[in-house]
Design a protein around this motif. Structure first.
Motif, PDB file in Angstrom:
ATOM      1  N   ILE A  62      12.449   0.490  -8.341  1.00 35.43           N
ATOM      2  CA  ILE A  62      12.531  -0.340  -9.664  1.00 35.43           C
ATOM      3  C   ILE A  62      13.731  -0.810  -9.964  1.00 35.43           C
ATOM      4  CG2 ILE A  62      11.763  -0.216 -12.065  1.00 35.43           C
ATOM      5  CD1 ILE A  62       9.628   1.366 -11.302  1.00 35.43           C
ATOM      6  N   GLY A  63      14.899   0.293  -9.633  1.00 34.48           N
ATOM      7  CA  GLY A  63      16.207  -0.207 -10.297  1.00 34.48           C
ATOM      8  C   GLY A  63      17.016  -0.984  -9.305  1.00 34.48           C
ATOM      9  N   ARG A  64      16.191  -1.616  -8.185  1.00 34.97           N
ATOM     10  CA  ARG A  64      16.952  -2.358  -6.980  1.00 34.97           C
ATOM     11  C   ARG A  64      18.129  -1.886  -6.193  1.00 34.97           C
ATOM     12  NH1 ARG A  64      17.069  -8.188 -10.510  1.00 34.97           N
ATOM     13  NH2 ARG A  64      15.009  -8.614 -10.588  1.00 34.97           N
ATOM     14  N   CYS A  65      18.122  -0.452  -6.230  1.00 32.14           N
ATOM     15  CA  CYS A  65      19.166  -0.005  -5.724  1.00 32.14           C
ATOM     16  C   CYS A  65      18.987   0.683  -4.121  1.00 32.14           C
ATOM     17  CB  CYS A  65      19.226   1.619  -6.534  1.00 32.14           C
ATOM     18  SG  CYS A  65      19.687   1.463  -8.064  1.00 32.14           S
ATOM     19  N   LEU A  66      17.650   0.232  -3.730  1.00 37.54           N
ATOM     20  CA  LEU A  66      17.465   0.428  -2.390  1.00 37.54           C
ATOM     21  C   LEU A  66      18.346  -0.270  -1.325  1.00 37.54           C
ATOM     22  CD1 LEU A  66      13.734   0.750  -2.238  1.00 37.54           C
ATOM     23  CD2 LEU A  66      15.561   2.512  -2.385  1.00 37.54           C
ATOM     24  N   THR A  67      18.612  -1.670  -1.627  1.00 41.96           N
ATOM     25  CA  THR A  67      19.582  -2.362  -0.802  1.00 41.96           C
ATOM     26  C   THR A  67      21.009  -1.915  -0.738  1.00 41.96           C
ATOM     27  OG1 THR A  67      20.125  -3.564  -2.804  1.00 41.96           O
ATOM     28  CG2 THR A  67      18.377  -4.501  -1.533  1.00 41.96           C
TER      29      THR A  67
ATOM     30  N   VAL B 139       0.834  -1.080  -0.112  1.00 41.51           N
ATOM     31  CA  VAL B 139      -0.039   0.141   0.180  1.00 41.51           C
ATOM     32  C   VAL B 139       0.862   1.424  -0.112  1.00 41.51           C
ATOM     33  CG1 VAL B 139      -1.751   1.225   1.302  1.00 41.51           C
ATOM     34  CG2 VAL B 139      -2.050  -1.124   1.246  1.00 41.51           C
ATOM     35  N   PRO B 140       1.856   1.324   0.830  1.00 38.61           N
ATOM     36  CA  PRO B 140       2.665   2.775   0.880  1.00 38.61           C
ATOM     37  C   PRO B 140       3.525   2.809  -0.754  1.00 38.61           C
ATOM     38  CG  PRO B 140       3.214   1.570   2.824  1.00 38.61           C
ATOM     39  CD  PRO B 140       2.299   0.447   2.196  1.00 38.61           C
ATOM     40  N   GLY B 141       3.630   1.638  -1.519  1.00 38.77           N
ATOM     41  CA  GLY B 141       4.433   1.769  -2.765  1.00 38.77           C
ATOM     42  C   GLY B 141       3.412   2.437  -3.621  1.00 38.77           C
ATOM     43  N   LEU B 142       2.098   1.719  -3.388  1.00 41.14           N
ATOM     44  CA  LEU B 142       1.210   2.147  -4.420  1.00 41.14           C
ATOM     45  C   LEU B 142       0.765   3.674  -4.261  1.00 41.14           C
ATOM     46  CD1 LEU B 142      -1.013  -0.923  -4.455  1.00 41.14           C
ATOM     47  CD2 LEU B 142       0.561  -0.216  -6.197  1.00 41.14           C
ATOM     48  N   LEU B 143       0.816   4.358  -2.986  1.00 38.90           N
ATOM     49  CA  LEU B 143       0.481   5.472  -2.685  1.00 38.90           C
ATOM     50  C   LEU B 143       1.598   6.311  -3.300  1.00 38.90           C
ATOM     51  CD1 LEU B 143      -0.841   5.092   1.097  1.00 38.90           C
ATOM     52  CD2 LEU B 143      -2.092   5.860  -0.943  1.00 38.90           C
ATOM     53  N   LYS B 144       2.976   5.782  -3.339  1.00 37.22           N
ATOM     54  CA  LYS B 144       3.827   6.584  -3.832  1.00 37.22           C
ATOM     55  C   LYS B 144       3.583   6.958  -5.350  1.00 37.22           C
ATOM     56  CE  LYS B 144       7.210   7.411  -0.485  1.00 37.22           C
ATOM     57  NZ  LYS B 144       5.955   7.277   0.517  1.00 37.22           N
ATOM     58  N   VAL B 145       3.132   6.135  -6.114  1.00 39.33           N
ATOM     59  CA  VAL B 145       2.901   6.208  -7.401  1.00 39.33           C
ATOM     60  C   VAL B 145       1.669   7.303  -7.510  1.00 39.33           C
ATOM     61  CG1 VAL B 145       1.967   5.394  -9.558  1.00 39.33           C
ATOM     62  CG2 VAL B 145       3.655   3.939  -8.118  1.00 39.33           C
ATOM     63  N   PHE B 146       0.590   7.213  -6.751  1.00 37.39           N
ATOM     64  CA  PHE B 146      -0.352   8.083  -6.668  1.00 37.39           C
ATOM     65  C   PHE B 146      -0.200   9.487  -6.341  1.00 37.39           C
ATOM     66  CE2 PHE B 146      -3.556  10.230  -4.175  1.00 37.39           C
ATOM     67  CZ  PHE B 146      -4.971  10.311  -5.039  1.00 37.39           C
ATOM     68  N   GLU B 147       0.754   9.588  -5.316  1.00 34.16           N
ATOM     69  CA  GLU B 147       1.211  10.833  -4.809  1.00 34.16           C
ATOM     70  C   GLU B 147       2.310  11.854  -6.083  1.00 34.16           C
ATOM     71  OE1 GLU B 147       1.984   9.106  -0.372  1.00 34.16           O
ATOM     72  OE2 GLU B 147       3.531   9.538  -1.626  1.00 34.16           O
ATOM     73  N   ALA B 148       2.961  10.891  -6.797  1.00 34.93           N
ATOM     74  CA  ALA B 148       3.889  11.411  -7.799  1.00 34.93           C
ATOM     75  C   ALA B 148       2.697  11.882  -9.056  1.00 34.93           C
ATOM     76  CB  ALA B 148       4.687  10.502  -8.295  1.00 34.93           C
ATOM     77  N   TYR B 149       1.775  11.017  -9.316  1.00 33.00           N
ATOM     78  CA  TYR B 149       0.857  11.215 -10.370  1.00 33.00           C
ATOM     79  C   TYR B 149       0.006  12.635 -10.140  1.00 33.00           C
ATOM     80  CZ  TYR B 149      -2.874  10.771 -13.814  1.00 33.00           C
ATOM     81  OH  TYR B 149      -3.852  11.130 -14.705  1.00 33.00           O
ATOM     82  N   VAL B 150      -0.505  12.778  -8.851  1.00 37.41           N
ATOM     83  CA  VAL B 150      -1.204  13.816  -8.485  1.00 37.41           C
ATOM     84  C   VAL B 150      -0.466  15.063  -8.528  1.00 37.41           C
ATOM     85  CG1 VAL B 150      -2.569  14.967  -6.286  1.00 37.41           C
ATOM     86  CG2 VAL B 150      -2.924  12.560  -7.026  1.00 37.41           C
ATOM     87  N   ALA B 151       0.876  15.053  -7.973  1.00 36.95           N
ATOM     88  CA  ALA B 151       1.818  16.078  -8.222  1.00 36.95           C
ATOM     89  C   ALA B 151       1.706  16.759  -9.649  1.00 36.95           C
ATOM     90  CB  ALA B 151       3.026  15.759  -7.675  1.00 36.95           C
ATOM     91  N   CYS B 152       1.903  15.698 -10.577  1.00 35.75           N
ATOM     92  CA  CYS B 152       2.220  16.034 -11.967  1.00 35.75           C
ATOM     93  C   CYS B 152       0.777  16.764 -12.335  1.00 35.75           C
ATOM     94  CB  CYS B 152       2.317  14.798 -12.961  1.00 35.75           C
ATOM     95  SG  CYS B 152       4.010  13.937 -12.808  1.00 35.75           S
ATOM     96  N   LEU B 153      -0.247  16.173 -11.957  1.00 35.71           N
ATOM     97  CA  LEU B 153      -1.529  16.842 -12.244  1.00 35.71           C
ATOM     98  C   LEU B 153      -1.590  18.499 -11.977  1.00 35.71           C
ATOM     99  CD1 LEU B 153      -4.503  14.299 -11.510  1.00 35.71           C
ATOM    100  CD2 LEU B 153      -3.333  15.200 -13.773  1.00 35.71           C
TER     101      LEU B 153
ATOM    102  N   LEU C 112       9.589  10.273  -6.704  1.00 35.29           N
ATOM    103  CA  LEU C 112       9.920   9.708  -7.703  1.00 35.29           C
ATOM    104  C   LEU C 112      11.012   9.265  -7.568  1.00 35.29           C
ATOM    105  CD1 LEU C 112       9.322   9.334 -10.673  1.00 35.29           C
ATOM    106  CD2 LEU C 112      10.497  11.616 -11.396  1.00 35.29           C
ATOM    107  N   PHE C 113      12.074   9.786  -7.023  1.00 31.15           N
ATOM    108  CA  PHE C 113      13.401   9.327  -6.433  1.00 31.15           C
ATOM    109  C   PHE C 113      13.493   7.824  -5.956  1.00 31.15           C
ATOM    110  CE2 PHE C 113      17.553   9.159  -4.213  1.00 31.15           C
ATOM    111  CZ  PHE C 113      18.526   8.947  -5.287  1.00 31.15           C
ATOM    112  N   ILE C 114      12.277   7.709  -5.059  1.00 29.38           N
ATOM    113  CA  ILE C 114      12.043   6.684  -4.130  1.00 29.38           C
ATOM    114  C   ILE C 114      11.612   5.374  -5.240  1.00 29.38           C
ATOM    115  CG2 ILE C 114      10.754   5.406  -2.483  1.00 29.38           C
ATOM    116  CD1 ILE C 114      10.738   8.007  -0.861  1.00 29.38           C
ATOM    117  N   ILE C 115      10.782   5.840  -6.192  1.00 28.48           N
ATOM    118  CA  ILE C 115      10.246   4.941  -7.188  1.00 28.48           C
ATOM    119  C   ILE C 115      11.102   4.286  -7.800  1.00 28.48           C
ATOM    120  CG2 ILE C 115       8.294   4.625  -9.169  1.00 28.48           C
ATOM    121  CD1 ILE C 115       6.589   6.440  -7.684  1.00 28.48           C
ATOM    122  N   ILE C 116      12.120   5.277  -8.656  1.00 29.43           N
ATOM    123  CA  ILE C 116      13.288   4.689  -9.456  1.00 29.43           C
ATOM    124  C   ILE C 116      14.162   3.876  -8.753  1.00 29.43           C
ATOM    125  CG2 ILE C 116      14.965   5.585 -10.938  1.00 29.43           C
ATOM    126  CD1 ILE C 116      13.431   8.148 -11.380  1.00 29.43           C
ATOM    127  N   LEU C 117      14.517   4.252  -7.561  1.00 31.61           N
ATOM    128  CA  LEU C 117      15.495   3.349  -7.016  1.00 31.61           C
ATOM    129  C   LEU C 117      14.859   1.998  -6.486  1.00 31.61           C
ATOM    130  CD1 LEU C 117      17.054   5.932  -4.111  1.00 31.61           C
ATOM    131  CD2 LEU C 117      18.181   5.072  -6.402  1.00 31.61           C
TER     132      LEU C 117
END
Length: 291
Positions: A204-209, A151-165, A197-202
């Motif tokens: 997907i790119g498997r960089c968080l570890t 749920v927090p991850g999906l909310l990150k996508v929602f937050e980024a999209y609303v910011a774009c709007l 957006l930086f969190i989402i990219i990291l």
């Protein structure tokens, strides 16, 4: 010569079947819109882009999984597909509202109107299909899955999209005054969008570890900071834009007033999203880890 083994099982899983519906519905939506010839202007272009984009990416996902290439890509495939499905839900939901409100008139009797009504119906059903995919791929309570499936991850996508709007509504300089209050709100939207957006990219790119600190607790701290920042924006933006500025009756002034009102509603939507994100993130870090 390497032999490519086809993964037909990916086509008959519930998610795979839903993706076929998404491909068919999005293709049908932009085909009907093209047949009607009514997709001019900014809003029409956005709707056509949404349907074509979702069709192409969904087709790409199906092909990559069928040929087994998804496992060889240097990214978190589950995070990528989950983030895209959530993004598609939001984009097609927006298009399903924009298209009929822009192109379908009150008096509707010709063939073009029938095409437009069918386009809207296909778009709405496509939105349901992507929503089902999000529900199928979302991590269940207690599962240790990819971050963007939670749920927090999906909310990150929602937050980024609303910011774009929000950015699309304040893209015209006349939408807001160049006063410190408005500039502070724009800074809040920009900072939170960049970090999210930086969190989402990291992810997907498997960089968080590779980050040398407890990321989960840092995310909780960031969500708390984002809540405070958006809370200030939710107070400052209406005060500076609507105090002593009643709604005009017509003209360009009404257009820009409505855009500022849209920014106000979207600010509150994102504020609520960050609050829910903070609650879920705190529960995952402090409650689940303690248990």
């Amino acid at each position: 010569m390497p032999v490519v083994e086809l993964n037909f099982r990916s086509l008959i899983t519930p998610v795979g079947i839903v993706r076929f519906f998404e491909i068919f519905l999005s293709c049908t939506a932009f085909s009907l819109a093209a047949a009607s010839g009514q997709f001019q202007g900014t809003y029409g272009t956005w709707c056509m882009f949404t349907w074509c984009f979702c069709f192409l990416v969904s087709m790409l996902i199906v092909v990559l999984e069928l040929f087994g290439f998804s496992e060889k890509l240097p990214l978190s495939w589950d995070d990528f597909t989950s983030a895209f499905a959530m993004l598609a839900v939001l984009m097609i939901f927006t298009s399903s509202i924009i298209y009929p409100s822009t192109f379908i008139t009150d008096i509707c009797s010709d063939n073009k109107c029938a095409y437009q009504a069918a386009t809207t119906a296909m778009s709405c059903i496509c939105f349901i299909a992507y929503t089902i995919e999000v529900g199928l791929t979302r991590a269940r309570p207690g599962d240790r899955s990819s971050f963007l499936t939670t749920v927090p991850g999906l909310l990150k996508v929602f937050e980024a999209y609303v910011a774009c709007l929000i950015f699309s509504l304040v893209s015209e300089p006349t939408t807001y005054k160049t006063e410190p209050g408005q500039l502070w709100c724009i800074a809040v939207y920009s900072i939170c969008f960049i970090v999210t957006l930086f969190i989402i990219i990291l992810t997907i790119g498997r960089c968080l570890t590779y980050i040398p600190f407890p990321l989960e607790k840092v995310l909780v701290g960031y969500n708390a900071l984002a809540v405070l920042l958006y809370l200030t924006a939710a107070i400052i933006w209406p005060v500076f834009n609507f105090r002593g500025n009643p709604r005009p009756s017509s003209g360009d002034s009404l257009h820009f007033w409505n855009r500022r009102l849209g920014v106000t509603f979207l600010t509150f939507f994102n504020l609520i999203a960050y609050i829910v994100d903070l609650v879920y993130s705190s529960k995952m870090v402090f409650v689940t880890s303690t248990a």
